[in-house]
Write an enzyme that holds these catalytic residues in place. Sequence first.
Site, PDB file in Angstrom:
ATOM      1  N   ASN A   1      -8.512 -10.966  -3.961  1.00  0.00           N
ATOM      2  CA  ASN A   1      -7.530  -9.957  -3.556  1.00  0.00           C
ATOM      3  C   ASN A   1      -6.239 -10.650  -3.155  1.00  0.00           C
ATOM      4  O   ASN A   1      -6.262 -11.797  -2.694  1.00  0.00           O
ATOM      5  CB  ASN A   1      -8.069  -9.154  -2.358  1.00  0.00           C
TER       6      ASN A   1
ATOM      7  N   HIS B   1      -2.998 -10.064  -0.598  1.00  0.00           N
ATOM      8  CA  HIS B   1      -2.600  -9.253   0.547  1.00  0.00           C
ATOM      9  C   HIS B   1      -1.215  -9.704   1.010  1.00  0.00           C
ATOM     10  O   HIS B   1      -0.966 -10.906   1.141  1.00  0.00           O
ATOM     11  CB  HIS B   1      -3.616  -9.423   1.687  1.00  0.00           C
TER      12      HIS B   1
ATOM     13  N   SER C   1      -1.176 -13.809   0.938  1.00  0.00           N
ATOM     14  CA  SER C   1      -2.406 -14.606   0.865  1.00  0.00           C
ATOM     15  C   SER C   1      -3.256 -14.110  -0.294  1.00  0.00           C
ATOM     16  O   SER C   1      -3.352 -12.908  -0.532  1.00  0.00           O
ATOM     17  CB  SER C   1      -3.236 -14.431   2.149  1.00  0.00           C
TER      18      SER C   1
ATOM     19  N   ASP D   1      -9.439  -7.290   4.105  1.00  0.00           N
ATOM     20  CA  ASP D   1      -8.432  -8.352   4.189  1.00  0.00           C
ATOM     21  C   ASP D   1      -8.924  -9.568   4.967  1.00  0.00           C
ATOM     22  O   ASP D   1      -8.156 -10.261   5.629  1.00  0.00           O
ATOM     23  CB  ASP D   1      -7.121  -7.816   4.791  1.00  0.00           C
TER      24      ASP D   1
HETATM   25  C1  GRF Z   1       1.378  -5.851  -3.464  1.00  0.00           C
HETATM   26  O1  GRF Z   1       2.302  -6.051  -2.432  1.00  0.00           O
HETATM   27  C2  GRF Z   1       0.016  -6.331  -3.056  1.00  0.00           C
HETATM   28  O2  GRF Z   1       0.044  -7.465  -2.235  1.00  0.00           O
HETATM   29  C3  GRF Z   1      -0.512  -5.154  -2.277  1.00  0.00           C
HETATM   30  O3  GRF Z   1      -0.040  -4.020  -2.992  1.00  0.00           O
HETATM   31  C4  GRF Z   1       1.129  -4.371  -3.714  1.00  0.00           C
HETATM   32  C5  GRF Z   1       0.851  -4.084  -5.159  1.00  0.00           C
HETATM   33  O4  GRF Z   1       1.994  -4.217  -5.963  1.00  0.00           O
HETATM   34  N1  GRF Z   1      -1.928  -5.238  -2.132  1.00  0.00           N
HETATM   35  P1  GRF Z   1       1.845  -4.265  -7.540  1.00  0.00           P
HETATM   36  O5  GRF Z   1       1.048  -3.018  -7.952  1.00  0.00           O
HETATM   37  O6  GRF Z   1       1.132  -5.517  -7.912  1.00  0.00           O
HETATM   38  O7  GRF Z   1       3.247  -4.208  -8.074  1.00  0.00           O
END
Ligand code: GRF
Length: 221
Positions: free
Chosen positions: A109, A111, A138, A147
């Site tokens: 994932n 985050h 991260s 997370d």
């Molecule tokens: C990113 O900021 C990611 O870290 C978070 O959601 C957002 C997704 O953006 N989990 P995208 O769909 O990859 O443009």
Amino acid sequence: MTRKRVGVLISGRGSNLQALLDAAQAPDCPFEIVLVLSNKAKVQGLERAAAAGVATAVIDHRTFPDRETFEMAMTEALEAAGAELVCQAGFMRVVTSWFVTRWHDRLLNIHPSLLPAFPGLDTHERALAAGVKLHGCSVHLVRETVDQGPILGQAAVPVLPGDDAETLAARVLEAEHRLYPACLALYAAGRIDVRGETARLKTAPAPGGLLINPPSPAADA
Ligand code: GRF
């Protein structure tokens, strides 16, 4: 070189997916994207996958009686595509311990904070409210607690005077697009050791790799 087969889970825009698709174009990339799976129809990420010639699937969580049956359907689709690793990239569903166990150490994932600070939502607002001077993102292995899980890599960006949540989010997002492909490449290549809840690089990363430091702002910034 055999490339690790990767399924990507999305719910929307898919800019991190795009970074992974772009990285997978390189002939020496140790991973390939074999399926993009969205829980929402008609999102931009699905268009990005189609444009890259990658198979897509929509599995709408609302059509399942509970989370586990939704996750079983996702797992079936991922297995049918031969996915060995799964990357959550803006996937807005919390997964159950069944899914986490099923994909143990194979589910990643990204985050938008320097974990363990600011798990959960609204990370940029919370970072600004806390007055931190470094923020970032991260990439970690997914565990039962949201997370939380072995951290594969982090990228830091400065919080600058005059930032609001939007400018800060944009700076972090740029770092996300460098960090996620870098971490996935190292992990897919077997260059990260996971012992329990800690991940360690086996060898030093190339400059600009897993740990991305911000330049110092100018004295008058
Ligand atoms: C990113 O900021 C990611 O870290 C978070 O959601 C957002 C997704 O953006 N989990 P995208 O769909 O990859 O443009």
